[in-house]
Motif scaffolding. Sequence first.
Motif, PDB file in Angstrom:
ATOM      1  N   GLU A   1       4.896   3.856  -7.383  1.00 50.73           N
ATOM      2  CA  GLU A   1       3.874   4.531  -6.575  1.00 50.73           C
ATOM      3  C   GLU A   1       2.732   5.039  -7.447  1.00 50.73           C
ATOM      4  N   ARG A   2       3.082   5.630  -8.603  1.00 49.18           N
ATOM      5  CA  ARG A   2       2.027   6.136  -9.496  1.00 49.18           C
ATOM      6  C   ARG A   2       1.125   4.996  -9.961  1.00 49.18           C
TER       7      ARG A   2
ATOM      8  N   ARG B   1      -1.182   3.872  -7.079  1.00 48.78           N
ATOM      9  CA  ARG B   1      -2.263   4.848  -6.900  1.00 48.78           C
ATOM     10  C   ARG B   1      -3.342   4.689  -7.976  1.00 48.78           C
ATOM     11  N   ARG B   2      -2.907   4.440  -9.211  1.00 46.83           N
ATOM     12  CA  ARG B   2      -3.848   4.358 -10.316  1.00 46.83           C
ATOM     13  C   ARG B   2      -4.642   3.046 -10.285  1.00 46.83           C
TER      14      ARG B   2
ATOM     15  N   PRO C   1      -6.881   2.346  -6.105  1.00 45.27           N
ATOM     16  CA  PRO C   1      -7.257   3.556  -5.367  1.00 45.27           C
ATOM     17  C   PRO C   1      -7.966   3.274  -4.047  1.00 45.27           C
TER      18      PRO C   1
ATOM     19  N   ASP D   1       0.846  -1.186   0.000  1.00 40.87           N
ATOM     20  CA  ASP D   1       0.000   0.000   0.000  1.00 40.87           C
ATOM     21  C   ASP D   1       0.887   1.244   0.000  1.00 40.87           C
ATOM     22  N   LEU D   2       0.275   2.394  -0.035  1.00 45.45           N
ATOM     23  CA  LEU D   2       1.023   3.639  -0.203  1.00 45.45           C
ATOM     24  C   LEU D   2       1.888   3.997   1.002  1.00 45.45           C
TER      25      LEU D   2
END
Length: 932
Positions: free
Chosen positions: A188-189, A192-193, A196, A164-165
């Motif tokens: 990371e991008r 996230r995409r 979400p 996770d982030l």
Amino acid sequence: MAVDVETTGLDPNHDEIIEFAAWRVREDASPEVLHFFARPTRPVPERVLRLTGISREELERADSLLAHREEILAFLGNSVLVGHNLSFDINMLEHGLKVHLDNPVWDTLDLSRIFFPSLKYYRLASIAEKLHLDTKGRLHRAQEDAWVAARVLEACWQKGLEYDLSLFRQASVWLEGWSGRGFFASLERTVRRRFPDRPIRTDWRPGRAQDSLFPGTKPQGNIPAAADWVGRFLSAPGTLAQGLPGYESRPGQVLMAEKVTKSLVRSEHVVIEAGTGTGKSLAYLTPSLWWAKKTGHKVVIATHTIPLQEQLANKDVPILESTLPFSFRSQVLKGKNNYFCLRNWLILNQNPGELSPEERVAGLSILTWLRETETGDAQELPQSPGFRRLWPRINAENCNYARCPHSGTCFFLTAKQKAEDADLLIINHSLLFSDIKTGGNVLPEYHYAVVDEAHHLYSSALEHLGTEISLEKISRILDGIHRPAGPCLYAGIKANSSRYSVLAHGVWERFAARLEDVPGQCASVREQARGLFQLLADVLGENQSLRLVPSHQSEDWWGVLKVQAENLSGRLGDLGQTFAALEDLTEREEASELETLRAELGENFRLLESLLADLSTCMDVEENGQVIWLEKSFAPVWKSTPVDVSAILREKLFDRLETVILTSATLSIAGSFTHFLTELGLETATATLTVDSPFDYDRQMQFYIVKGLMDTKRCEGFLAEDVAEFTAEIARRMGGRTLVLFTSHQFLRATHRALRERLERVGIETLGQGIDGARSAILEEFRRNPRSVLLGANSFWEGIDITGETLSCVILVKLPFCPPGRPLMEARAEFLERQGKNAFRDLFLPEAIIRFKQGFGRLIRSGEDRGAVILFDSRITEKSYGRLFLSSLPVATHVRGDRQQIIRRLEAWLGGGDFPNDPKNGTLKAVRLGDV
């Protein structure tokens, strides 16, 4: 863009690229490859051609690297470059193409360490094997290596998508200045995409939460009442054989288990020598677990080495968990410095300071490891240089877990709680002596112990019951208190001063004023410590060690040393008093916010007091019961230890416990345990047992003694050229597969130089300890490539377990007598002489025989092993003490002769000959050892 090159060597300034490959990999297109050979301007070493499989003809037909310059640069463009240990490839390309490459770099060596932190080895072949990657052919070729690097990158990417982030948020402080930060940004991008809605962790709770200390424990079961159950369990066709496919009952194992059981029941000590292959681990674990469950008393198992500790925990204990008729709880417990400390980690994360790229990679590895580990044990992580530098700052060595706000997630505290409740506690010798040294404040209460690898017990006691001081140790303590940059106690207090507003205004002012003394006092201690250890380095000179004795007090340097030591003691004392005052100021307040601060101040005060006590001990050269010496590591280390620890062992271990079982494969000398018992302070009437190995040594191996190779007039006893020449002859006939054991690193290096060229001609690799890599790395390479000869010194005489044809020959260059000038041995010898004993007979000879048995035992590790042990030292048949060496071995016969005779006999044995008495062998003798 995955890139790899093969080269003539490892020096960009002198070596050249002989093969280049690059794969362009895109999501929307098939992979494209650029590949060619490059003709070098100088001859390519034979070992490089052998390793890569590239032929001289292929290189002779190729163009130069520069002829492909534009083609390479166009193909690479501005792509991200991917490769394994890519900095080397880029340096070689830049030097060979006369360009500077500005492309972003993602090194799969770093990335695999980060995303797969628990792999032991990070060579490309090892990673490919562990991750089950398609290698598309032979490794050590540029095209295949580049392809595998691309697959490793893909594996790291897929692993990264699972997080996770919070990982990327926590990683941000570690990414600055590191070349792989672009990989993390892209990952990371994507997370996230694609995800979400994935929950984001907000805590630092490592590993998987557990509902209990021992989750999943099976029902209690039936605990047999009678002691004879143990023998039946291990015998054929007993319960173990029925529940464990492939298990074969061994009479020696049953005999040992019955002896261990009897000792536990009768509360008596016992010494058991169990030959290789006995299965001694199950022989002592089974009765220990039965006794622990029957009586409710914990049994402690202490090993010397980590590999054996891991074998017990990860192999032997699980076997018994699945086959014993009752349940039990076991736990491994190590010293505090082996465990990760969350408090120290959070302090470091506040300000990583001037960390090297290697340390940043290690920090990122720890971030992913924390999401996987159940134990927080450093042994799970690769021992890279960056990790070894980082770990002292984040381990729990100086952590007061009882007063720590993170105690709920403390790995060490969890392990300690499990140890309290365990039936079986697995520790090492170091922790055993830490407990003895602190009067029983380290381990839970116990009354029964098994000491495995017990031939190390005396030397472990000498090491751990002594003291040592080094500049590195002092600096590490001072760094924790104050440093100009980076996390430390001083900076933490300053940064969090608002938390201490609970202190009365006047108290806080006095506290803050006294705190400002700390930077200057730390600087003063550093300066004095540097001066002292520079003096010690000068005194030590080129010597590896120097014993400090009363006569040195008349030397000119002693007066300077005394002044330097007194000055350091004074400055340490001043700093200690500051901490005592700071702690006293906080003690007047009862606010809970000050608990952690008080714990840290108190812990640092105790560290400084301990340093002062050690310094005083190391200066007391008049104390007859201590040996004090300087030893050169990377820098001088000042050491002190008791000369004799038998009385301590008797009082603190054997008299305190109901039963101590001491076991090893090498304890007796010519069938007698007298030396071992006397050394440990045990009565000579102590119960003993010898369990012979089940292996048929006289069928499985040959033991050769070489005549005429040794020259006792020489310092080392041999010419390196002679040893290299004969070793090469043996290795050629064995096809490599040979371990050569030395007693001197210097002579190992001299032999390595002479041997490598000889073996290269016949396609055999030479692997030298400290020359071609660290111990674990060259052992891995030796296992991977049987056509190799491994040269090792001290640490290779034991603890190496290589079964099968990979190891078929062990060469023992010299009988492993310890040099008499070593400070500890010299002091022990003097101690024995004062008692009217003979130092050679009662110390040097027994130590050498035990060591010799260890080296001899490297060859036969299973019933299927076959090979030869060859001793170059003819003193074993020429000196009267040789009989003791020979009668301590598990073989009944040996063969002695000159070099050519030994070679002929070795060839006959390799060809299946039965060693006939051939007249052409001249004076060659096949001798029964009892007849020597």
